[in-house]
Motif scaffolding. Sequence first.
Motif, short mmCIF file in Angstrom:
data_model
loop_
_atom_site.label_atom_id
_atom_site.label_comp_id
_atom_site.label_asym_id
_atom_site.label_seq_id
_atom_site.Cartn_x
_atom_site.Cartn_y
_atom_site.Cartn_z
N VAL A 5 -87.29 -0.98 7.36
CA VAL A 5 -85.59 -0.49 7.87
C VAL A 5 -85.02 -1.29 7.62
N VAL A 6 -85.02 -1.85 7.82
CA VAL A 6 -84.51 -3.64 7.11
C VAL A 6 -83.64 -3.18 6.49
N LEU A 7 -85.22 -2.31 5.56
CA LEU A 7 -83.90 -2.81 3.60
C LEU A 7 -83.20 -1.61 3.46
N LEU A 8 -83.60 -0.57 4.34
CA LEU A 8 -82.58 1.05 4.74
C LEU A 8 -81.54 0.52 5.02
N ALA A 9 -81.38 -0.25 5.97
CA ALA A 9 -80.48 -0.49 6.79
C ALA A 9 -79.82 -1.50 6.19
N SER A 10 -79.69 -2.33 5.28
CA SER A 10 -79.18 -3.30 4.87
C SER A 10 -78.04 -2.65 3.99
N SER A 69 -83.23 4.34 10.97
CA SER A 69 -82.60 4.37 12.14
C SER A 69 -81.17 3.92 12.35
N PRO A 70 -80.71 4.86 13.20
CA PRO A 70 -78.89 5.00 13.37
C PRO A 70 -78.49 3.41 13.99
N PHE A 71 -79.92 2.76 15.36
CA PHE A 71 -79.15 1.67 15.71
C PHE A 71 -79.29 0.95 14.76
N ALA A 72 -80.57 0.66 13.96
CA ALA A 72 -80.11 -0.21 12.47
C ALA A 72 -79.32 -0.55 11.20
N LEU A 73 -78.83 0.63 11.19
CA LEU A 73 -77.46 1.25 10.53
C LEU A 73 -75.99 0.79 11.38
N PHE A 74 -76.07 1.06 12.78
CA PHE A 74 -75.24 0.16 13.17
C PHE A 74 -74.93 -1.03 12.99
N LEU A 75 -76.20 -1.51 13.80
CA LEU A 75 -76.31 -3.10 13.83
C LEU A 75 -76.17 -3.67 12.10
N PHE A 76 -76.59 -3.67 11.90
CA PHE A 76 -76.15 -4.04 10.06
C PHE A 76 -75.01 -3.64 10.10
N ARG A 77 -73.83 -2.68 9.65
CA ARG A 77 -73.10 -2.63 9.32
C ARG A 77 -72.16 -3.14 10.04
N GLN A 78 -72.17 -2.81 11.50
CA GLN A 78 -70.86 -4.03 12.92
C GLN A 78 -70.79 -5.48 11.94
N PHE A 79 -72.18 -5.50 11.43
CA PHE A 79 -72.56 -7.17 10.88
C PHE A 79 -71.48 -7.34 9.76
N LEU A 117 -82.74 -7.53 14.25
CA LEU A 117 -83.42 -6.04 14.09
C LEU A 117 -85.18 -6.39 13.18
N ALA A 118 -85.04 -7.43 12.29
CA ALA A 118 -87.04 -7.09 12.64
C ALA A 118 -87.86 -7.31 13.57
N ILE A 119 -86.93 -8.68 14.66
CA ILE A 119 -87.74 -8.27 15.93
C ILE A 119 -87.64 -6.65 16.95
N PHE A 120 -86.53 -6.12 16.53
CA PHE A 120 -86.84 -5.09 17.48
C PHE A 120 -87.33 -4.27 16.63
N THR A 121 -87.75 -3.51 15.51
CA THR A 121 -88.68 -2.60 15.44
C THR A 121 -89.61 -2.80 14.81
N PHE A 122 -90.09 -4.21 14.60
CA PHE A 122 -91.21 -4.86 14.81
C PHE A 122 -92.15 -4.47 16.72
N GLN A 186 -82.94 -18.28 13.82
CA GLN A 186 -81.61 -17.05 13.10
C GLN A 186 -81.53 -16.56 14.68
N MET A 187 -81.83 -15.64 15.21
CA MET A 187 -81.21 -14.63 16.45
C MET A 187 -80.50 -15.79 16.76
N ILE A 188 -80.69 -16.85 16.88
CA ILE A 188 -79.27 -17.79 18.27
C ILE A 188 -78.21 -17.99 17.32
N GLU A 189 -78.56 -17.56 15.80
CA GLU A 189 -77.23 -18.13 14.94
C GLU A 189 -76.53 -17.09 15.09
#
Length: 198
Positions: A5-10, A69-79, A117-122, A186-189
């Motif tokens: 998920v992380v690889l494809l979303a990134s 995962s559309p949520f993962a795509l949205f999160l990574f794209r916005q970042f 994203l890794a924590i949410f997915t895991f 990393q999450m706090i960052e």
Amino acid sequence: ATTGVVLLASLAGYSFARKRFPGRDLIFWIVISTLLVPGWSTIIASYVLTLNMGLHDTYWVLILPGLASPFALFLFRQFAVTLPEELFQAAKIDGASELQLWQRITLPLSRPVIATLAIFTFVGHWNDFLWPLLVLNKQNIYTLPVGVSVIMYQIQGAGPSYGIGMAAAILMSVLPILAFLAMQKQMIEGITIGSLKG
């Protein structure tokens, strides 16, 4: 599943944020609109598709359906949209390819969103109960939630054993807590990346 998920979303998020191609915005919003579709409404179609592909009672039936995962795509794209364009232009002048731009600029700068994203997915895959219950029949590949529910009813013939269930729930929560603690920095960052200092 988390790695996929992380690889494809990134990759997809980088493409939607940095590349220009016909229909980019339309495709992105079509993908995002699938977030409005409840997962329960597609579970029968997913079941039939994975059954016809012969994936039941394998690890692939737990991994493949959740990769896109559309949520993962949205999160990574916005970042990825917020990353400075000057870095990419400088790397292109130095002769970097698109894959190098993704690997050497986007991924290192995206550690906060990757950790989130890794924590949410895991945690989502770790706690999933219904899908593994439907597609797995072999007890040796049961996920923990399914295995615990089976054990609760097998040990005592007259009703569930809640003590075993509670003990298993505590043990099941250890790994997600450790994952959160490992990626907390990393999450706090990621949360404070847009805040002002002063």
